[in-house]
Enzyme design. Structure first.
Site, PDB file in Angstrom:
ATOM      1  N   GLU A  34       0.840  -1.074  -0.254  1.00  0.00           N
ATOM      2  CA  GLU A  34       0.083   0.067  -0.025  1.00  0.00           C
ATOM      3  C   GLU A  34       0.654   1.374   0.019  1.00  0.00           C
ATOM      4  OE1 GLU A  34      -2.495   2.939   0.005  1.00  0.00           O
ATOM      5  OE2 GLU A  34      -3.081   0.894  -0.451  1.00  0.00           O
ATOM      6  N   GLN A  35       0.669   2.062  -0.745  1.00  0.00           N
ATOM      7  CA  GLN A  35       1.354   3.461  -1.020  1.00  0.00           C
ATOM      8  C   GLN A  35       1.197   4.072   0.090  1.00  0.00           C
ATOM      9  OE1 GLN A  35       0.658   5.385  -4.750  1.00  0.00           O
ATOM     10  NE2 GLN A  35      -1.471   6.011  -4.121  1.00  0.00           N
ATOM     11  N   ARG A 108     -15.555   5.247   5.617  1.00  0.00           N
ATOM     12  CA  ARG A 108     -14.671   4.424   4.922  1.00  0.00           C
ATOM     13  C   ARG A 108     -13.263   4.242   5.933  1.00  0.00           C
ATOM     14  NH1 ARG A 108     -14.103   3.718  -1.017  1.00  0.00           N
ATOM     15  NH2 ARG A 108     -15.788   4.632  -1.817  1.00  0.00           N
ATOM     16  N   TYR A 213     -26.669  10.732   4.283  1.00  0.00           N
ATOM     17  CA  TYR A 213     -27.024   9.481   5.194  1.00  0.00           C
ATOM     18  C   TYR A 213     -25.873   9.548   6.450  1.00  0.00           C
ATOM     19  CZ  TYR A 213     -23.113   7.111   2.691  1.00  0.00           C
ATOM     20  OH  TYR A 213     -21.912   6.584   2.053  1.00  0.00           O
ATOM     21  N   ASP A 292     -11.819  -1.187  -9.167  1.00  0.00           N
ATOM     22  CA  ASP A 292     -11.551  -0.025 -10.247  1.00  0.00           C
ATOM     23  C   ASP A 292     -10.412  -0.172 -11.118  1.00  0.00           C
ATOM     24  OD1 ASP A 292     -14.041   1.018  -9.422  1.00  0.00           O
ATOM     25  OD2 ASP A 292     -12.959   2.744  -8.030  1.00  0.00           O
TER      26      ASP A 292
END
Length: 376
Positions: A34-35, A108, A213, A292
């Site tokens: 992971e960067q 997130r 939301y 993605d």
């Protein structure tokens, strides 16, 4: 496939961590690169529908996710001007039984705080930005900007719409700006000063929409994302600062119930929306893409994360089933492309749950038990 194979996953997002978790449970030697320097509670909200939650349940994450997020009472679609209710789907015990899992809204950052525990400690290597891939007849050599070089038998590109792994596989092609931007804000519910709102409501305008939301069961934090047309995006920045006034102006004339929410918005930013033309080549040699990196979704169906998790579950099953990477990748593509294509089409249409909608085909799907399509 023989489980002693070394697998490098590039990208510790929802899809990358899910794939790594499933692969480790199948006995594979997996490292995730992971960067980013670490996970932090920044970003936005995300919706995890039942098809996702069933997969994450098998990774032991469902309980912690439910505790961190909120199972909303319902999802409501309302007309931009009159406020008329166009559609509502209730999420209760009956719907959970029908779909096989809950529907969840979550921040997130809170999602990542849970998902980093679905892999064994030490699996994630931070500060690792991929700069080169070199494939040989028996392995792939990965080179990172921190000076680390390593080899893997299989490389999974789970590094998003601007995937470096995709570049090495398919060439350097910039994502496509879709002609829309998203205004985003996260703010405390207390800013509404007692004004009550439903858990999750999408307001549909003629050429724009907005979805506010709650993200926790305490209902103390609201995420709002509003998509509006914009002819160009001329900045190289991932996002730019915006303001409450700009947010309100973008939804001028919308119902007072929505505008009262936007009047409380703080720390507004604006984000360009990109996708890519469909390309059904998701793999080559010992390299494969997911999420993605191979099929970016416009965020109008709240399905991008779901597709990445499904990809990870199906890909892990294919790698566990077939000895040769090429055969596993063909099975993965044959299984995933038809479903992903449907979701991409609906996302582009921006038609999901605007009115009465058959949701069972989407929410009832379980990537851990769905039939695999034999490779052709």
């Amino acid at each position: 496939m023989k489980n002693q194979k070394r697998i490098a996953v590039v990208g510790a997002g929802l899809g990358g961590l899910s794939a790594a978790g499933f692969l480790q449970r199948a006995g594979f030697d997996v490292t995730v690169y992971e960067q980013a320097p670490s996970f932090s509670r920044i970003g936005a909200g995300i919706i995890l529908s039942a098809n996702v939650m069933k997969a994450l349940r098998r990774l032991g994450a469902e309980g912690a996710l439910v505790e961190a997020g909120i199972k909303p009472h319902s999802y409501i679609s309302r007309a931009w001007d009159s406020g008329e209710k166009m559609y509502e789907i209730i999420f209760d015990a009956a719907s959970e039984e029908r779909f096989g899992g809950p529907y969840l809204n979550i921040h997130r950052g809170d999602l990542h705080a849970v998902l980093e525990h679905v892999v064994t400690p030490g699996t994630i290597i931070f500060n690792s930005r991929l700069i080169d891939l070199k494939e040989t007849s028996h392995s792939v050599r990965l080179v990172f900007d921190n000076g680390v070089e390593t080899e893997a038998d299989i490389v999974i590109g789970a590094d998003g719409i601007r995937s470096r792994v995709r570049e090495f596989l398919l060439g350097n092609e910039a994502p496509r700006f879709v002609g829309s931007v998203a205004h985003r804000a996260i703010f405390a519910t207390e800013s509404l000063r007692g004004f009550e709102i439903p858990d999750c409501t999408k307001w549909w305008g003629r050429d724009r929409h907005i979805l506010p939301y709650f993200m926790t069961s305490r209902r103390d934090e609201i995420y709002a994302i509003g998509v509006v047309p914009q002819a160009t995006w001329d900045s190289d920045a991932a996002s730019l600062p915006s303001s409450r006034d700009e947010f309100l102006a973008a939804f001028d004339g919308f119902h007072d119930d929505l505008r009262r929410v936007l009047e409380a918005a703080e720390d507004v930013s604006v984000w360009p929306i990109y996708d890519r033309e469909r390309n059904d080549r998701w793999s080559g040699g010992r390299i494969v893409l997911l999420g993605d990196a191979c099929h970016p979704m416009r965020p109008y169906m709240a399905a991008g994360g779901a597709m990445a998790v499904e990809d990870g579950a199906i890909l892990s099953r294919c790698l566990a089933t077939f000895d040769e990477p090429a055969e596993a990748f063909r099975c993965y593509e044959a299984t995933r492309i038809p479903r992903v294509a449907d979701v991409q089409r609906i996302s582009i249409e921006n038609s999901w749950m605007r009115g009465p909608t058959d949701t069972d085909w989407f929410y009832c799907y379980d990537p851990c038990t769905a039939p695999l399509t034999p490779p052709s």
